[in-house]
Structures are given as C-alpha cells and as structure tokens.
Design a protein around this motif. Structure first.
Motif, mmCIF file in Angstrom:
data_model
loop_
_atom_site.group_PDB
_atom_site.id
_atom_site.type_symbol
_atom_site.label_atom_id
_atom_site.label_comp_id
_atom_site.label_asym_id
_atom_site.label_seq_id
_atom_site.Cartn_x
_atom_site.Cartn_y
_atom_site.Cartn_z
ATOM 1 N N GLY A 20 -29.960 17.149 -5.947
ATOM 2 C CA GLY A 20 -30.474 17.046 -4.588
ATOM 3 C C GLY A 20 -29.811 17.948 -3.586
ATOM 4 N N SER A 21 -29.102 18.983 -4.045
ATOM 5 C CA SER A 21 -28.432 19.890 -3.122
ATOM 6 C C SER A 21 -28.474 21.316 -3.680
ATOM 7 C CB SER A 21 -26.982 19.445 -2.886
ATOM 8 O OG SER A 21 -26.399 20.203 -1.837
ATOM 9 N N ALA A 22 -27.678 22.211 -3.088
ATOM 10 C CA ALA A 22 -27.573 23.603 -3.535
ATOM 11 C C ALA A 22 -26.292 24.192 -2.979
ATOM 12 C CB ALA A 22 -28.778 24.421 -3.069
ATOM 13 N N SER A 23 -25.824 25.264 -3.612
ATOM 14 C CA SER A 23 -24.635 25.994 -3.145
ATOM 15 C C SER A 23 -25.069 27.416 -2.807
ATOM 16 C CB SER A 23 -23.549 25.992 -4.229
ATOM 17 O OG SER A 23 -23.145 24.675 -4.536
ATOM 18 N N PRO A 24 -25.614 27.625 -1.613
ATOM 19 C CA PRO A 24 -26.264 28.898 -1.294
ATOM 20 C C PRO A 24 -25.311 30.026 -0.910
ATOM 21 C CG PRO A 24 -26.453 27.400 0.539
ATOM 22 C CD PRO A 24 -25.744 26.640 -0.544
ATOM 23 N N PHE A 25 -25.746 31.236 -1.199
ATOM 24 C CA PHE A 25 -25.137 32.447 -0.664
ATOM 25 C C PHE A 25 -26.249 33.440 -0.388
ATOM 26 C CE2 PHE A 25 -25.333 33.367 -5.200
ATOM 27 C CZ PHE A 25 -25.667 34.719 -5.260
ATOM 28 N N VAL A 26 -25.948 34.456 0.410
ATOM 29 C CA VAL A 26 -26.950 35.444 0.820
ATOM 30 C C VAL A 26 -26.567 36.816 0.277
ATOM 31 C CG1 VAL A 26 -28.058 36.612 2.778
ATOM 32 C CG2 VAL A 26 -27.518 34.168 2.911
ATOM 33 N N GLU A 27 -27.561 37.506 -0.256
ATOM 34 C CA GLU A 27 -27.371 38.857 -0.784
ATOM 35 C C GLU A 27 -28.312 39.795 -0.033
ATOM 36 O OE1 GLU A 27 -26.397 39.464 -5.185
ATOM 37 O OE2 GLU A 27 -28.422 40.271 -5.052
ATOM 38 N N VAL A 28 -27.767 40.878 0.519
ATOM 39 C CA VAL A 28 -28.557 41.830 1.310
ATOM 40 C C VAL A 28 -28.572 43.177 0.614
ATOM 41 C CG1 VAL A 28 -28.836 42.949 3.558
ATOM 42 C CG2 VAL A 28 -27.920 40.620 3.435
ATOM 43 N N GLU A 29 -29.768 43.763 0.479
ATOM 44 C CA GLU A 29 -29.923 45.078 -0.142
ATOM 45 C C GLU A 29 -30.511 46.054 0.860
ATOM 46 O OE1 GLU A 29 -32.188 44.862 -3.725
ATOM 47 O OE2 GLU A 29 -30.897 43.338 -4.651
ATOM 48 N N PHE A 30 -29.891 47.243 0.950
ATOM 49 C CA PHE A 30 -30.380 48.295 1.841
ATOM 50 C C PHE A 30 -30.002 49.655 1.279
ATOM 51 C CE2 PHE A 30 -29.398 51.283 5.312
ATOM 52 C CZ PHE A 30 -30.677 51.441 5.834
ATOM 53 N N ASP A 31 -30.986 50.498 1.064
ATOM 54 C CA ASP A 31 -30.771 51.890 0.648
ATOM 55 C C ASP A 31 -29.790 51.987 -0.539
ATOM 56 O OD1 ASP A 31 -31.094 54.598 0.668
ATOM 57 O OD2 ASP A 31 -29.713 54.978 2.326
ATOM 58 N N ILE B 253 -25.832 54.175 6.857
ATOM 59 C CA ILE B 253 -27.155 54.778 7.048
ATOM 60 C C ILE B 253 -26.993 56.279 6.805
ATOM 61 C CG2 ILE B 253 -29.062 55.157 8.639
ATOM 62 C CD1 ILE B 253 -28.226 52.675 10.139
ATOM 63 N N LYS B 254 -27.546 56.764 5.717
ATOM 64 C CA LYS B 254 -27.356 58.168 5.345
ATOM 65 C C LYS B 254 -28.008 59.105 6.352
ATOM 66 C CE LYS B 254 -27.162 56.821 0.482
ATOM 67 N NZ LYS B 254 -27.861 56.819 -0.817
ATOM 68 N N ASN B 255 -29.221 58.742 6.786
ATOM 69 C CA ASN B 255 -29.922 59.562 7.772
ATOM 70 C C ASN B 255 -30.630 58.622 8.754
ATOM 71 O OD1 ASN B 255 -31.409 61.324 9.305
ATOM 72 N ND2 ASN B 255 -32.264 62.448 7.579
ATOM 73 N N PRO B 256 -30.148 58.522 10.002
ATOM 74 C CA PRO B 256 -30.757 57.592 10.963
ATOM 75 C C PRO B 256 -32.248 57.795 11.163
ATOM 76 C CG PRO B 256 -28.673 58.447 11.817
ATOM 77 C CD PRO B 256 -28.983 59.231 10.567
ATOM 78 N N ARG B 257 -32.720 59.038 10.977
ATOM 79 C CA ARG B 257 -34.148 59.303 11.174
ATOM 80 C C ARG B 257 -35.004 58.665 10.082
ATOM 81 N NH1 ARG B 257 -31.458 63.931 12.726
ATOM 82 N NH2 ARG B 257 -31.815 64.587 14.882
ATOM 83 N N ASP B 258 -34.391 58.318 8.956
ATOM 84 C CA ASP B 258 -35.124 57.676 7.868
ATOM 85 C C ASP B 258 -35.203 56.165 8.031
ATOM 86 O OD1 ASP B 258 -35.494 60.128 6.660
ATOM 87 O OD2 ASP B 258 -33.738 59.945 5.349
ATOM 88 N N LEU B 259 -34.436 55.598 8.966
ATOM 89 C CA LEU B 259 -34.352 54.144 9.095
ATOM 90 C C LEU B 259 -35.712 53.477 9.324
ATOM 91 C CD1 LEU B 259 -32.608 51.620 9.175
ATOM 92 C CD2 LEU B 259 -32.179 52.040 11.606
ATOM 93 N N PRO B 260 -36.609 54.026 10.172
ATOM 94 C CA PRO B 260 -37.910 53.356 10.378
ATOM 95 C C PRO B 260 -38.736 53.223 9.105
ATOM 96 C CG PRO B 260 -37.495 54.955 12.112
ATOM 97 C CD PRO B 260 -36.436 55.175 11.088
#
Length: 421
Positions: A21-32, A57-64
C-alpha cells in the motif's frame, strides 16, 4: 557554459507499488543524453524532495527544439529494479531564461503505455541560465546574452548607414539556414507551378477551369516549416489543421447541499450554442473530480459564449447549483509545442450572474487543434451520441505533450495542500 536547472520539489497521491500500500519514490530526469536522479523517499506516497538537478546546455539556440523528460519510479531494492510511477515531458520552448522568471508548475503524471497504472502529480521548477563565477546561484540570464547580440548588430548599422547590407560584417549574428532553404523551396515551387500551368493550358485548350485537373497544395505544416512563420504551423502536423474549442472540467469543491440527505449528486453541463457535453454524475459528493475534456468544432460554433453549469442529479428535474460563463473571443489560443493551459479555480455564480456563497470549479478553456494532447480523449460535438467509455475509439492520436498545472510561487512543501492541482 549554459545550464538547465530542474528543481524537483514534491509529488502527491502516487500509485502504491511495493505490495504493502505504499511506494519508495525517486525522480529521474533526462536531458540531451544526460541523466540525473534525486534521492529515494522510503514509504511515502506524498514525497517532498526540494532537490536541484543541473544539466549542461551544449547550444542554447537548440533548447527550444529539445525535450526534458521527468520519470518517477518506485525504488524496489528487494527486486533490484524500479517500478514506473509516471512521467512528464516538457518542451524546451517553455523554459524561461532565469530563476526570476521561473514559476512552480504542477504536472499531472502521464502513462507510459495503455496498460500503465498511474496517478498523482509532481511539482517542478525549471529554468535556464549561463554559468557565472559564483556557481549556480549567480547565473547570468540567457536573455541578456541574446540582447547583447542584438545591441551589437544595431550599433554596427547605426555607425555604417551607407554600407550595403550584403558586405557589412555582422558581429554575433545568428544565421538561420532554414530561411535560405525555405526561400529556395518556395521560389522553385513557384517556377515549377507556372511551368505546369502553361503545360496544362497547351494540353487542354478551351477546357472550362472548373472541370480541369487542378493541383492542390493545402497548407501542411510539415511542408511549410515552423521557424520564422506562423506559430500555429507545427512540423508535427501532417494534415491540414482543424480548430477546436476545448473545455477541461477538472473538479469542484465546497459545493452547497441540495437535498435532504445533506449532500448532492453533482455533474457538469458544458454548453456552446446548440451543442452540449455532460460529465457523469457522482453520488453524494460535495468535492467531485470529473477530469473530463470536451471539444467543439470551431467552424460549427454559432455563439460567442461557453456556459459551464454545475447541476444536482435528481429524480424529477435536476437542480441548478451554479455556473461559469466564458466569452469565446477572449479564450486563449494554444498550439503545441506551447505548454498546456493551466486549469484555474472559478467562483460559481447564480442564474443572474451573482456570486453564490459557496462552490468553486476548476476549469481550463482554450482554442486548439487536432494536434492537442487532449484531442483523443475528448468528447466531440460531432460525435455527441458516443458514450464516454468509447471516446478513445473515435479519434486517432497525434502526439502527446506534458500536462501543466500552475501552482503558487514561492513553493513550500508544507503548504502544498493549498496549492492548485
């Protein structure tokens, strides 16, 4: 170097996954091609992390054009693997340039597939900056860097007014290769069309135009390109756009008692002209949650108002509880990859437009297209006879974006019970 900062604040109402009835959560973030994770919160379905993850951020212009993927997992150490609890995907286009512009967003967790069992939401604060000398806290906003580029270009032309633009050396000027490609494409297409038209006139002399063979070129976004043109044209669209008025009915709270049982059986009626969508009714519930989406074809709208009414299901005539009115002309336009519109609380009013003593409803109303992530699950005005359970079979899915719900800022885990979800 430019940095992307993802502040993982908290999550709430997560799905139990540990068999107890529970969980042991963690968060994983993926970017580039970078991946980072938070700590694990043992046995907690409403965890609070308040952790900051920093990415290059390798190239800010690629972020969008890039996507930030956030996954919530249950840390199953006993089985030496992790259980999926939900995810959100955020477009880089929605990332602000500094911490001062960033706000806390609460994202409902999405499924990974049709068989995923997911519920709950997660609070995140995301922004981008350029690394200063004092670490993360002294980042210089990216917006200032771009403004310096613009100022340098303007300064150059102010001091060289008579120089031809072809030969002027433009410092720090961004070159958009898509611009030249598109210009050549349209120029080539125009010449080709003129040639084809001349050939057809020679092949079918004297033929009436309405019976002639005509080449059609609808404005498909995949052909037109996105950058530098109409923002409503997305490169994900492979068909001509159809516009819809969307209404997302999330939930209500503190509804007044309407019958002798000391409660009410509420449902919501969304009415646009002659079209009407209705949620299911929930028995004896003063704080109902519907989470229903309605879509009305824009070309069939014959009114300038959208009326959202809360009613109490009764044996005879259903009782009026309260309503909210929207002017369609003032409804915001939202097209992917824009962030989804955050639902907001609205006070209910009576039939005369006066605020009633109690009762609020959480709604989001916007103009969108068939590329909206709400499109496949929405009730449609041109499929009004289809049951709520069969809605998913009436439309094809196009693509999905993260669902964003705004919460107050500054953020505090201890006060999240009062936050907008």
């Amino acid at each position: 170097m430019a940095k992307l900062i993802v502040e993982v604040l908290d999550a709430s109402d997560l799905m139990p996954k540990d068999g107890h009835g529970s969980a042991s959560p963690f968060v994983e973030v993926e970017f580039d091609e970078q991946r980072q994770r938070t700590s694990t919160k043992p046995k907690d379905l409403n965890p609070c992390w308040n952790e900051k993850l920093v990415f290059n951020i390798k190239n800010p212009r690629d972020l969008p054009d890039q996507t930030i993927e956030v996954f919530v997992y249950n840390d199953n150490k006993q089985g030496h693997h992790k259980n999926f609890l939900g995810r959100v995907r955020i477009s880089g286009m929605s990332v602000p340039f500094s911490d001062h512009e960033a706000v806390v967003h609460r994202y409902p967790l999405d499924k990974r597939g049709i068989f995923s069992h997911v519920k709950g939401d997660i609070a995140l604060k995301i922004y981008s900056s350029v690394h200063g000398t004092g670490g993360v806290e002294s980042f210089e906003p990216l917006e200032q860097v771009f403004q310096q580029h613009v100022d340098a270009v303007e300064n150059h032309y102010n001091h060289h007014p008579n120089k031809p633009t072809e030969t002027a050396p433009t410092p720090l000027q961004e070159i958009n290769p898509n611009k030249f490609d598109d210009e050549q494409y349209y120029k080539g297409s125009h010449d080709k069309n003129k040639k084809k038209k001349k050939e057809k006139e020679m092949q079918f002399p004297g033929q009436k135009p309405e019976y002639g063979v005509v080449e059609t070129r609808p404005p498909l976004a995949a052909r037109m390109g996105y950058w530098g043109r109409d923002k409503t044209a997305s490169t994900y669209d492979l068909v001509e756009q159809m516009n819809f008025l969307y209404a997302h009915v999330v939930k209500a709270k503190d509804l007044p008692v309407m019958d002798i049982s000391g409660s009410l059986d509420p449902y919501v009626e969304v009415k646009v002209g002659n079209y009407k969508g209705v949620t299911k009714h929930l028995e004896k519930n003063q704080n109902p949650v519907w989470n229903s989406v309605f879509a009305f074809s824009k070309e069939r709208l014959q009114t300038n108002l959208i009326e959202v009414t809360v009613k109490d299901k009764d044996i005879g005539k259903d009782d009026f509880v309260g309503k909210v009115l929207f002017d369609i002309a003032e409804v915001p336009q939202r097209v992917p990859p824009d962030s989804p519109l955050a639902p907001q609380w609205y006070k209910l009013v009576d039939k005369k437009g006066q605020k009633i003593n109690q009762g609020e409803i959480m709604l989001a109303v916007w103009m969108g297209t068939q590329a909206d992530e709400a499109f496949p699950e929405a009730w449609h005005s041109d499929a009004h006879s289809v049951s709520q359970q069969s809605l998913a079979n009436t439309r094809s899915k196009v693509y999905f974006l993260a669902k964003i719900v705004l919460s107050p800022s500054p953020y505090d885990c201890s006060s999240r019970s009062g936050a907008i979800r």
